[in-house]
Design an enzyme around this catalytic site. Structure first.
Site, PDB file in Angstrom:
ATOM      1  N   HIS A  33      -0.575   4.331   2.117  1.00 27.82           N
ATOM      2  CA  HIS A  33      -1.828   3.412   2.133  1.00 27.82           C
ATOM      3  C   HIS A  33      -2.298   3.527   0.766  1.00 27.82           C
ATOM      4  O   HIS A  33      -3.030   2.435   0.190  1.00 27.82           O
ATOM      5  CB  HIS A  33      -2.961   4.125   2.988  1.00 27.82           C
ATOM      6  N   GLY A 146       1.400  -3.208   4.830  1.00 27.40           N
ATOM      7  CA  GLY A 146       2.827  -2.412   4.305  1.00 27.40           C
ATOM      8  C   GLY A 146       3.863  -2.754   4.955  1.00 27.40           C
ATOM      9  O   GLY A 146       3.915  -3.420   6.319  1.00 27.40           O
TER      10      GLY A 146
END
Ligand code: PAF
Length: 277
Positions: A33, A146
């Site tokens: 993250h 992602g």
């Protein structure tokens, strides 16, 4: 760094001159993250990070209740990585009681491949619902997702194209998968693994890596399945697909992606890698 919980405060923090960069998360932040937040910070200011464990994307019997929650640590990490605003709404703020929060029409890549769509029915409806609501509230110019959740990335990209009038100028940016030194893809769910399971989980990245030298998608799939079996994992799928549509392919004539979902005990992990053409 501002931590905001309601829509009014979010609007105050994001309505200035700047171009908003956005990283939606369910919290339990890790280096994966943080790299997305750093990427957003290189493109836009302010950077907003949302922390919201979205109940509508979990199926019955999945890990919604035990999903790791650690607000204070997340806020600190997000700030260090370059976030200016953390949006940590309640369920009532995201889904106001008595109001409908529509699910946008799901693109084909959310319904046809037979991957997460088949194994987690309703998952992408929940993801699209929450991400659309977040985009409406945050109004980002850039949103970073992602590659670790590869099908999700393609679903969000396709939804954004379909709804381009709703979020004009919004660009979906891809963040690469961050791995532990031994290859395990970083994931909040890795926190569930005990030491033995952590070793077993390496079968995903190792299987994908070995499959990269296969001559055909079929051979690559055999290699991945064998790696999972050897590691004692049970596969939901271990496939090579067209990298854009996620539909089956016969040969490596187009960009391809290897994708695995497998269970170590009752812990479900996913991973994926590009397969060289
Ligand atoms: O990838 C995630 O963490 C979630 O699916 C997302 C995009 C934050 C939506 O809840």
């Amino acid at each position: 760094m501002q931590v905001v919980r309601d829509v009014e405060a979010l609007k105050t923090e994001t309505s200035g001159e700047g171009v908003v960069g956005f990283v939606p998360t369910m919290g339990a932040l890790h280096e994966g993250h943080l790299s997305l937040i750093r990427q957003a910070a290189g493109l836009a200011r302010p950077v907003v990070v949302s922390l919201f464990v979205n109940p509508t994307q979990f199926g019955p019997g999945e890990d919604f209740a035990r999903y790791p929650r650690q607000l204070d640590a997340d806020v600190e990490m997000a700030a260090e990585a370059g976030a200016e605003v953390v949006f940590a709404p309640s369920v009532e703020t995201m889904y106001p009681p008595g109001e409908e929060t529509p699910v946008p029409p799901l693109p084909e890549v959310a319904t046809r491949p037979g991957l997460e769509d088949a194994h987690r029915p309703g998952h992408f409806a929940g993801v699209c619902q929450v991400v659309a609501r977040l985009f409406d509230l945050v109004l980002p110019r850039f949103a970073v997702f992602g590659e670790k959740d590869y099908q999700q990335l393609l679903v969000i990209r396709a939804m954004t194209v379909q709804e381009s009038d709703r979020w004009p100028g919004l660009e979906i940016i891809t963040g690469r998968t961050i791995r532990e030194p031994d290859g395990l893809a970083m994931s909040s769910r890795n926190a569930y693994l005990d030491a033995g399971q952590r070793k077993q989980a390496l079968a995903l990245s190792r299987g994908l890596q070995s499959a990269q030298s296969a001559a055909s998608p079929g051979e690559a799939e055999t290699i991945m399945l064998r790696a999972l079996e050897t590691g004692g994992l049970s596969a939901d799928y271990a496939v090579v697909r067209d990298a854009e549509t996620l539909l089956p392919i016969e040969s490596f004539s187009r960009p391809a992606r290897g994708l695995i979902a497998a269970r170590v005990g009752n812990i479900r992990l996913i991973d994926n890698m590009g397969m060289e053409v």
